[in-house]
Write a protein that holds these residues in place. Structure first.
Motif, PDB file in Angstrom:
ATOM      1  N   ILE A 144       2.326 -23.920  89.705  1.00 45.36           N
ATOM      2  CA  ILE A 144       0.967 -23.885  89.157  1.00 45.36           C
ATOM      3  C   ILE A 144       0.598 -25.251  88.575  1.00 45.36           C
ATOM      4  O   ILE A 144       1.068 -25.627  87.491  1.00 45.36           O
ATOM      5  CB  ILE A 144       0.819 -22.821  88.052  1.00 45.36           C
ATOM      6  CG1 ILE A 144       1.359 -21.464  88.518  1.00 45.36           C
ATOM      7  CG2 ILE A 144      -0.638 -22.700  87.611  1.00 45.36           C
ATOM      8  CD1 ILE A 144       1.269 -20.373  87.459  1.00 45.36           C
ATOM      9  N   PRO A 145      -0.257 -26.021  89.249  1.00 47.09           N
ATOM     10  CA  PRO A 145      -0.654 -27.329  88.723  1.00 47.09           C
ATOM     11  C   PRO A 145      -1.269 -27.254  87.321  1.00 47.09           C
ATOM     12  O   PRO A 145      -1.019 -28.118  86.481  1.00 47.09           O
ATOM     13  CB  PRO A 145      -1.690 -27.816  89.753  1.00 47.09           C
ATOM     14  CG  PRO A 145      -1.324 -27.097  91.010  1.00 47.09           C
ATOM     15  CD  PRO A 145      -0.835 -25.751  90.577  1.00 47.09           C
ATOM     16  N   LEU A 146      -2.057 -26.219  87.070  1.00 47.37           N
ATOM     17  CA  LEU A 146      -2.750 -26.088  85.778  1.00 47.37           C
ATOM     18  C   LEU A 146      -2.048 -25.082  84.863  1.00 47.37           C
ATOM     19  O   LEU A 146      -2.698 -24.381  84.092  1.00 47.37           O
ATOM     20  CB  LEU A 146      -4.204 -25.662  86.005  1.00 47.37           C
ATOM     21  CG  LEU A 146      -5.060 -26.620  86.842  1.00 47.37           C
ATOM     22  CD1 LEU A 146      -6.474 -26.069  87.008  1.00 47.37           C
ATOM     23  CD2 LEU A 146      -5.119 -28.008  86.194  1.00 47.37           C
ATOM     24  N   LEU A 147      -0.733 -25.055  84.922  1.00 43.02           N
ATOM     25  CA  LEU A 147       0.041 -24.109  84.122  1.00 43.02           C
ATOM     26  C   LEU A 147      -0.287 -24.228  82.633  1.00 43.02           C
ATOM     27  O   LEU A 147      -0.535 -23.227  81.952  1.00 43.02           O
ATOM     28  CB  LEU A 147       1.538 -24.353  84.337  1.00 43.02           C
ATOM     29  CG  LEU A 147       2.479 -23.416  83.588  1.00 43.02           C
ATOM     30  CD1 LEU A 147       2.598 -22.091  84.313  1.00 43.02           C
ATOM     31  CD2 LEU A 147       3.863 -24.046  83.415  1.00 43.02           C
ATOM     32  N   ILE A 148      -0.287 -25.451  82.111  1.00 41.63           N
ATOM     33  CA  ILE A 148      -0.522 -25.678  80.680  1.00 41.63           C
ATOM     34  C   ILE A 148      -2.001 -25.492  80.336  1.00 41.63           C
ATOM     35  O   ILE A 148      -2.343 -24.833  79.352  1.00 41.63           O
ATOM     36  CB  ILE A 148      -0.082 -27.098  80.273  1.00 41.63           C
ATOM     37  CG1 ILE A 148       1.332 -27.400  80.773  1.00 41.63           C
ATOM     38  CG2 ILE A 148      -0.180 -27.255  78.762  1.00 41.63           C
ATOM     39  CD1 ILE A 148       2.393 -26.457  80.291  1.00 41.63           C
ATOM     40  N   GLU A 149      -2.864 -26.049  81.188  1.00 36.74           N
ATOM     41  CA  GLU A 149      -4.303 -25.991  80.910  1.00 36.74           C
ATOM     42  C   GLU A 149      -4.818 -24.556  80.851  1.00 36.74           C
ATOM     43  O   GLU A 149      -5.760 -24.258  80.100  1.00 36.74           O
ATOM     44  CB  GLU A 149      -5.072 -26.763  81.990  1.00 36.74           C
ATOM     45  CG  GLU A 149      -4.819 -28.264  81.984  1.00 36.74           C
ATOM     46  CD  GLU A 149      -3.631 -28.678  82.848  1.00 36.74           C
ATOM     47  OE1 GLU A 149      -3.643 -29.823  83.322  1.00 36.74           O
ATOM     48  OE2 GLU A 149      -2.708 -27.873  83.042  1.00 36.74           O
ATOM     49  N   THR A 150      -4.224 -23.668  81.634  1.00 36.40           N
ATOM     50  CA  THR A 150      -4.656 -22.268  81.658  1.00 36.40           C
ATOM     51  C   THR A 150      -3.812 -21.385  80.732  1.00 36.40           C
ATOM     52  O   THR A 150      -3.970 -20.157  80.725  1.00 36.40           O
ATOM     53  CB  THR A 150      -4.582 -21.700  83.088  1.00 36.40           C
ATOM     54  OG1 THR A 150      -3.241 -21.864  83.589  1.00 36.40           O
ATOM     55  CG2 THR A 150      -5.558 -22.426  84.011  1.00 36.40           C
ATOM     56  N   GLU A 151      -2.913 -22.031  79.989  1.00 34.43           N
ATOM     57  CA  GLU A 151      -2.032 -21.349  79.022  1.00 34.43           C
ATOM     58  C   GLU A 151      -1.093 -20.341  79.695  1.00 34.43           C
ATOM     59  O   GLU A 151      -0.601 -19.419  79.043  1.00 34.43           O
ATOM     60  CB  GLU A 151      -2.849 -20.668  77.916  1.00 34.43           C
ATOM     61  CG  GLU A 151      -3.677 -21.655  77.101  1.00 34.43           C
ATOM     62  CD  GLU A 151      -4.287 -21.031  75.865  1.00 34.43           C
ATOM     63  OE1 GLU A 151      -4.440 -19.792  75.825  1.00 34.43           O
ATOM     64  OE2 GLU A 151      -4.585 -21.783  74.925  1.00 34.43           O
ATOM     65  N   MET A 152      -0.835 -20.548  80.978  1.00 36.60           N
ATOM     66  CA  MET A 152       0.094 -19.675  81.688  1.00 36.60           C
ATOM     67  C   MET A 152       1.542 -19.919  81.251  1.00 36.60           C
ATOM     68  O   MET A 152       2.427 -19.124  81.560  1.00 36.60           O
ATOM     69  CB  MET A 152      -0.034 -19.880  83.196  1.00 36.60           C
ATOM     70  CG  MET A 152      -1.222 -19.168  83.826  1.00 36.60           C
ATOM     71  SD  MET A 152      -1.026 -17.373  83.839  1.00 36.60           S
ATOM     72  CE  MET A 152       0.244 -17.200  85.114  1.00 36.60           C
ATOM     73  N   GLN A 153       1.784 -21.031  80.539  1.00 36.47           N
ATOM     74  CA  GLN A 153       3.142 -21.292  80.062  1.00 36.47           C
ATOM     75  C   GLN A 153       3.618 -20.193  79.113  1.00 36.47           C
ATOM     76  O   GLN A 153       4.823 -19.976  78.931  1.00 36.47           O
ATOM     77  CB  GLN A 153       3.235 -22.670  79.385  1.00 36.47           C
ATOM     78  CG  GLN A 153       2.805 -22.734  77.930  1.00 36.47           C
ATOM     79  CD  GLN A 153       1.301 -22.887  77.768  1.00 36.47           C
ATOM     80  OE1 GLN A 153       0.565 -22.854  78.740  1.00 36.47           O
ATOM     81  NE2 GLN A 153       0.853 -23.073  76.542  1.00 36.47           N
TER      82      GLN A 153
END
Length: 203
Positions: A118-127
């Protein structure tokens, strides 16, 4: 009770993430690719596709009705508001499909390990929904050079694309494991393999 372990692999544009996921697949790792899913949910006839056309107009379509990704990309990289609108349309559909694939894998291998690319893992708070965060990392100047070479961009164009993303030096704060992709391919593969081995050893 041993439960499914979920790894979130992230990075930035031209950071070597695709190289790492390709190698993990060679090792037999189950990888769920957010970018691949993102392409599928915007195919003609899909609800997200219809919403995108309604929002951005027919000018973003190719003659065959497919999305003109290059044109849409140039719009969202120059306009943060447009990027936000696109994300609001596509992200729910992407995450629903990812959840579906995770559950399907869990049925097959309840004590297995799955990697979410997921490229936007952090930006989408998926972490917050993964057990570990792996980050592909390299110095920003090298990332800029690789992006220019890969996509045939000017320095200004490449810099604009990088500036639209969270810098890797910010993402590293969230990472449990970091794969340095600044060296040769063999080094990158060795680091990815070491990370995978440690996961399997429970380290």
């Amino acid at each position: 009770m041993i439960l499914l372990k979920i790894i979130g692999l992230t990075g930035g544009i031209a950071s070597g993430k695709s190289t790492v996921t390709a190698y993990l697949r060679e090792l037999g790792v189950k990888v769920i690719d957010a970018d691949q899913i993102a392409r599928e949910v915007v195919c003609p006839g899909q609800p997200a596709y219809q919403k995108i056309v309604a929002e951005f107009g027919g000018d973003i379509l190719l003659p065959d009705g497919e999305l003109n990704r290059e044109k849409l990309g140039s719009i969202i990289f120059q306009n943060p508001l447009a990027r936000k609108k696109l994300d609001q349309i596509t992200h729910p559909a992407i995450f629903r499909e990812m959840d579906k694939q995770i559950e399907e894998f869990k049925v097959q291998k309840p004590d297995g390990v799955v990697v979410l690319d997921i490229p936007l893992l952090i930006e989408t708070e998926m972490q917050k929904k993964v057990d570990e965060v792996w980050l592909t990392f390299l110095p920003e100047e090298l990332q800029l050079q690789r992006l220019m070479e890969r996509d045939g961009l000017t320095r200004s164009e490449a810099a604009k694309r990088l500036s639209s993303q969270m810098p890797l030096k910010e993402k590293i704060k969230f990472a449990h494991r970091v794969i340095d992709t600044s060296g040769i391919l063999l080094d990158t593969k060795k680091q990815a393999g070491d990370c995978w081995q440690k996961i399997n050893q429970g380290k």
